[in-house]
Write an enzyme that holds these catalytic residues in place. Structure first.
Site, PDB file in Angstrom:
ATOM      1  N   HIS A   6       0.767  -1.270  -0.030  1.00 13.58           N
ATOM      2  CA  HIS A   6       0.017  -0.106   0.077  1.00 13.58           C
ATOM      3  C   HIS A   6       0.845   1.315   0.174  1.00 13.58           C
ATOM      4  O   HIS A   6       0.515   2.079   0.543  1.00 13.58           O
ATOM      5  CB  HIS A   6      -0.760   0.138   1.189  1.00 13.58           C
ATOM      6  CG  HIS A   6      -1.996  -1.061   1.078  1.00 13.58           C
ATOM      7  ND1 HIS A   6      -3.121  -0.991   0.635  1.00 13.58           N
ATOM      8  CD2 HIS A   6      -1.725  -2.273   1.570  1.00 13.58           C
ATOM      9  CE1 HIS A   6      -3.880  -2.153   0.894  1.00 13.58           C
ATOM     10  NE2 HIS A   6      -2.982  -2.910   1.513  1.00 13.58           N
ATOM     11  N   ASN A  59     -10.254  -2.805   2.674  1.00  9.08           N
ATOM     12  CA  ASN A  59      -9.834  -2.819   1.161  1.00  9.08           C
ATOM     13  C   ASN A  59     -11.222  -2.627   0.279  1.00  9.08           C
ATOM     14  O   ASN A  59     -12.259  -2.664   0.800  1.00  9.08           O
ATOM     15  CB  ASN A  59      -9.234  -4.019   0.715  1.00  9.08           C
ATOM     16  CG  ASN A  59      -7.753  -4.270   1.227  1.00  9.08           C
ATOM     17  OD1 ASN A  59      -7.191  -3.352   1.374  1.00  9.08           O
ATOM     18  ND2 ASN A  59      -7.445  -5.591   1.191  1.00  9.08           N
TER      19      ASN A  59
HETATM   20 FE1  HDE Z   1      -2.416  -4.911   5.544  1.00  7.75          FE
HETATM   21  N1  HDE Z   1      -0.522  -3.923   6.079  1.00  7.75           N
HETATM   22  N2  HDE Z   1      -1.856  -6.626   6.194  1.00  7.75           N
HETATM   23  N3  HDE Z   1      -4.140  -5.684   5.116  1.00  7.75           N
HETATM   24  N4  HDE Z   1      -3.135  -3.005   4.919  1.00  7.75           N
HETATM   25  C1  HDE Z   1      -0.475  -2.998   5.768  1.00  7.75           C
HETATM   26  O1  HDE Z   1       0.900  -1.537   7.419  1.00  7.75           O
HETATM   27  C2  HDE Z   1      -0.716  -7.037   6.855  1.00  7.75           C
HETATM   28  C3  HDE Z   1      -4.540  -7.081   4.984  1.00  7.75           C
HETATM   29  C4  HDE Z   1      -4.319  -2.804   4.562  1.00  7.75           C
HETATM   30  O2  HDE Z   1      -3.071   3.615   4.111  1.00  7.75           O
HETATM   31  C5  HDE Z   1       1.113  -2.585   6.527  1.00  7.75           C
HETATM   32  O3  HDE Z   1       0.951   0.773   7.563  1.00  7.75           O
HETATM   33  C6  HDE Z   1      -0.503  -8.213   7.097  1.00  7.75           C
HETATM   34  C7  HDE Z   1      -5.951  -7.213   4.954  1.00  7.75           C
HETATM   35  C8  HDE Z   1      -4.394  -1.256   4.215  1.00  7.75           C
HETATM   36  O4  HDE Z   1      -1.422   3.442   5.336  1.00  7.75           O
HETATM   37  C9  HDE Z   1       1.629  -3.743   6.872  1.00  7.75           C
HETATM   38  C10 HDE Z   1      -1.782  -9.062   6.722  1.00  7.75           C
HETATM   39  C11 HDE Z   1      -6.461  -5.810   4.588  1.00  7.75           C
HETATM   40  C12 HDE Z   1      -3.080  -0.940   4.270  1.00  7.75           C
HETATM   41  C13 HDE Z   1       0.256  -4.736   6.857  1.00  7.75           C
HETATM   42  C14 HDE Z   1      -2.361  -7.729   5.999  1.00  7.75           C
HETATM   43  C15 HDE Z   1      -5.354  -4.910   4.808  1.00  7.75           C
HETATM   44  C16 HDE Z   1      -2.394  -1.962   4.749  1.00  7.75           C
HETATM   45  C17 HDE Z   1       1.970  -1.872   5.413  1.00  7.75           C
HETATM   46  C18 HDE Z   1      -2.049 -10.247   6.839  1.00  7.75           C
HETATM   47  C19 HDE Z   1      -7.860  -5.366   4.358  1.00  7.75           C
HETATM   48  C20 HDE Z   1      -2.579   0.448   4.202  1.00  7.75           C
HETATM   49  C21 HDE Z   1       2.086  -0.395   6.069  1.00  7.75           C
HETATM   50  C22 HDE Z   1      -2.199 -10.750   7.993  1.00  7.75           C
HETATM   51  C23 HDE Z   1      -8.720  -5.405   5.320  1.00  7.75           C
HETATM   52  C24 HDE Z   1      -2.822   1.328   5.316  1.00  7.75           C
HETATM   53  C25 HDE Z   1       1.427  -0.344   6.994  1.00  7.75           C
HETATM   54  C26 HDE Z   1      -2.665   2.857   4.915  1.00  7.75           C
HETATM   55  C27 HDE Z   1      -1.044  -1.910   5.208  1.00  7.75           C
HETATM   56  C28 HDE Z   1       0.253  -5.774   7.312  1.00  7.75           C
HETATM   57  C29 HDE Z   1      -3.771  -8.108   5.301  1.00  7.75           C
HETATM   58  C30 HDE Z   1      -5.440  -3.308   4.201  1.00  7.75           C
HETATM   59  C31 HDE Z   1       2.644  -4.505   6.577  1.00  7.75           C
HETATM   60  C32 HDE Z   1       0.315  -8.768   8.029  1.00  7.75           C
HETATM   61  C33 HDE Z   1      -6.623  -8.260   4.974  1.00  7.75           C
HETATM   62  C34 HDE Z   1      -5.330  -0.569   3.573  1.00  7.75           C
HETATM   63  O5  HDE Z   1       1.468  -3.741   8.426  1.00  7.75           O
END
Ligand code: HDE
Length: 698
Positions: free
Chosen positions: A81, A154
């Site tokens: 993202h 999302n």
């Molecule tokens: Fe994320 N995700 N994610 N994700 N995600 C990040 O955190 C992660 C997942 C989502 O505008 C990171 O700050 C893991 C689902 C958005 O700043 C990180 C898993 C959904 C954003 C991270 C998921 C999301 C992130 C990277 C699996 C929808 C952007 C930067 C367990 C519900 C937020 C940060 C923004 C961002 C980890 C799965 C949505 C790496 C480990 C499911 C919208 O921490």
């Protein structure tokens, strides 16, 4: 020819003759440039040198401070993202959920809560384009009275994987390949589809990502989903499962794939610009906020596990209750300070909202905090203005650390303490009643590394999604898979995906195989055979969004000698319907109309292709049209508008350009002699019926 206007007055007031440049100076202490430590500068144009033509001196602390700050202006981009844009606004509750939760943000009807919402793509880097085929992030930070609530979702309600332990593998597979550093922001490559083929749990999300939802028209036109199952907890500590939804007022709308590819070149910032400009012009995007609520018994009765994030709860089974709305009405003042430094944490929840045991969510509870530490470099990132709790104070005994900006008074940096009894500052205390409480979920079983058996069905929901789509959307979905698999170079990877697709739907697998020109291999053996579910029309986009010009852009292509009355009629009719109208001309200086008046242009033809608009009107003069027949940008303008299923209004003089572009008559190609209204009607939507005539779909 454009009439020449006097240039605006220069803000530069004095010249000091430093090599001929001019620049502003001031003697007012309130206005003057200083170093980061407040020392006023006398000269911001020249570094300190040993003689006018001599070497620069190390002594120049002003130069060093400025350059050093610049050298450190970037922080690590988000690992996923990375590319995003955001806006401020408010959330307003319209119906109380007090029966289910004690969170004030969901019980105080009419109360407005400040929000900061960031939209993003997932796979590309911060400098990638806005329109790849990708999932869109939809992260909302609500500054509630009881602490920040970050609903980090999302635009697709399910996810690729079931367990957080697979997230690094998924992301590695979709991002650029490790040795070559490409492709950027694209899932159409070997490693992604290799992972997909080997992990059938991805299949349902693949259906969504390959559907038109993967190529949205605007960030104002995406739905948002909390994805994971959460809990609401009421005053009596009774828990209810909940899924969160955002529904755009403009409806979920998409682009055509060929259009998305061309937009990437024409305007890499297409979505970012659209969001910024809409808000800037006072056209505030709005979403409804809805919840799906389920008791434990209702969840148990479903034929799938609500803790499995690869499953959708069809609206037809559990209706969405709309209980609020979100309006985005203010652009950030500074992209870095706000959008880039915004730290979203799924662990940010006010009392009354709680997590579920969804193993994907459980992993997220660790990951985001950890990511913020690496990106923002300090445990004190919550003190950055964009991350600070605004709806209430925040106070505890956590002290010190990099970039501590608070100055605490007193000795009490531990709890409990009794210093208040001696008249000193004691500090904050727990609130057993009003504070955050965790749902008392009964635990059972042994400590194991296992996937629950209730997670084993990987195909029923993929089938449900595919079969719920309109024929148009099914064709797009199948074609997207054909496109992506055609970029795959490893035969066995393609074959494995084809083998899996048969478990979704035999017709889909056949269409994809035919589109690839490859034989269909034997179907793979699913862990659990797919069940047929009742189709859910709510999963479609086509037919769901309102026919409207709101949020849409209309281009009027003009040449010298064009008929101003027609231009005006189209502009008036489209503007009245809420469209943003732009005049496009061969030259940015504009054109002189038939009646001799000058019409300024908003865009130059070569830089403003029709992919950037939702409908186009060609108002050319006879000579102007003849001139454009040899201009590729003009021919493409008409050809692409037709190919991308847009309404085209035209004047009789513009016909030769339509002919050269291969535009043939249909209900979306409208002679403006019939009045501007005749053009507005088809401009409210895409001409889907035209599609079979302009492209081969799988
Ligand atoms: Fe994320 N995700 N994610 N994700 N995600 C990040 O955190 C992660 C997942 C989502 O505008 C990171 O700050 C893991 C689902 C958005 O700043 C990180 C898993 C959904 C954003 C991270 C998921 C999301 C992130 C990277 C699996 C929808 C952007 C930067 C367990 C519900 C937020 C940060 C923004 C961002 C980890 C799965 C949505 C790496 C480990 C499911 C919208 O921490």
């Amino acid at each position: 020819m454009a009439t020449s206007k006097a240039p605006p007055p220069s803000p530069i007031q004095t010249s000091v003759g430093n090599g001929g440049e001019t620049h502003q100076t001031t003697a007012n202490p309130a206005e003057r440039l200083t170093t980061n430590h407040g020392v006023p500068l006398s000269d911001n144009q020249n570094s300190l040198k040993a003689g006018a033509r001599g070497a620069t001196l190390l002594e120049d602390f002003i130069l060093r401070e400025k350059i050093q700050h610049f050298d450190h202006e970037r922080i690590p981009e988000r690992i996923v993202h990375a590319r995003g844009s955001a806006a401020h606004g408010y959330f307003e509750l319209t119906e109380s959920l007090a029966q289910y939760t004690r969170a004030k943000v969901l019980t105080e009807v009419g109360a407005r809560t400040e929000v900061f919402t960031r939209f993003s793509t997932v796979a590309g880097g911060a400098g990638s384009v806005d329109t790849p085929r990708d999932v869109r992030g939809f992260a909302v930070k609500l500054y509630t009275k009881e602490g920040n609530w970050d609903l980090v979702g999302n635009n697709i309600p399910v996810f690729f994987i079931q367990d957080a332990i697979k997230f690094p593998d998924l992301v590695h597979a979709v991002k650029m390949e490790a040795d070559r550093g490409y492709p950027q922001a694209a899932s159409a490559h070997d490693t992604f589809w290799d992972f997909v083929g080997l992990m059938p749990e991805t299949t349902h999300m693949i259906m969504w990502a390959m559907s038109d939802r993967g190529i949205p028209r605007s960030l104002r036109m995406i739905e948002g989903f909390g994805v994971n199952t959460f809990r609401l907890l009421n005053d009596k500590d009774e828990a209810t499962f909940v899924k969160f939804h955002w529904r755009p007022k403009l409806g979920a709308q998409s682009t055509c794939w060929d259009e998305a590819v061309k937009i990437a070149g024409a305007d890499p910032d297409y979505h970012r610009r659209d969001l910024f400009e809409a808000i800037d012009e006072g056209d505030f995007p709005e979403w409804e906020f809805g919840v799906q609520l389920l008791s434990q018994a209702e969840a148990d009765a479903l034929p799938f596990d609500i803790l499995d994030a690869t499953k959708v709860i069809p609206e037809e089974l559990v209706p969405i209750r709309v209980v609020g709305r979100m309006v985005l009405d203010r652009n950030p003042d500074n992209f870095f300070a706000e959008t880039e430094q915004a730290a979203f944490l799924p662990t940010n929840m006010p009392p009354g909202i709680d997590v579920s045991e969804d193993p994907l969510l459980q992993g997220r509870l660790f990951s985001y905090q950890d990511t913020q530490l690496s990106r923002l470099g300090t445990v004190n990132f919550h003190q950055l203005p964009i991350n600070q709790a605004k709806g209430c104070p925040f106070m505890n005994m956590q002290r010190d650390g990099h970039m501590q900006t608070q100055v605490f008074k007193g000795r009490a940096n531990y709890e409990p303490n009794s210093l208040a009894e001696a008249g000193e500052i004691g500090g904050p205390r727990e609130d057993p009643k009003g504070g955050f409480r965790t749902t008392a979920v009964p635990l059972e079983g042994a400590k194991v590394r296992l996937r629950a058996e209730t997670f084993a069905d990987h195909y029923s929901h993929a089938r449900l999604f595919f079969r719920s789509q309109t024929p148009i959307e099914q064709a797009h979905l199948a074609s997207a898979i054909v496109f992506e698999l055609s970029k795959v170079t490893l035969d066995h990877v393609r074959e494995r995906v084809l083998a899996n697709l048969q478990n979704v739907d035999a017709e889909l697998a056949n269409r994809v195989a035919a589109g690839l020109g490859l034989p269909l291999p034997k179907a793979s053996k699913p862990a659990v055979a797919a069940q047929d579910m009742e189709p859910s029309p709510a999963l479609r986009i086509v037919g769901k969004y309102p026919p409207t010009l709101k949020g849409r852009a209309v281009a009027i292509l003009v040449t010298e000698g064009a008929d101003g009355a027609v231009v005006e009629a189209v502009r008036k009719a489209a503007t009245a319907e809420g469209a943003s109208v732009k005049i496009i001309a061969p030259k940015i200086g504009g054109v002189q109309l038939k009646d001799g008046t000058q019409l300024p242009a908003d865009g130059q033809l070569a830089g403003s292709p029709s992919v950037l608009f939702d409908a186009v009107a060609l108002v050319l003069s006879e000579a102007g049209c003849a001139d454009l027949l040899n201009e590729g940008a003009a021919v493409d303008f008409a050809k692409d508008a037709f190919g991308h299923l847009k309404a085209i209004g035209y004047t009789a003089q513009s016909q030769p350009l339509l002919d050269k572009a291969g535009v043939v008559p249909d209900p979306g190609v409208v002679d403006l002699a019939n009045g501007a209204e005749a053009f507005i009607a088809p401009a409210r939507t895409r001409q889907w019926e035209r599609e079979p005539g302009v492209r081969k779909l799988a």
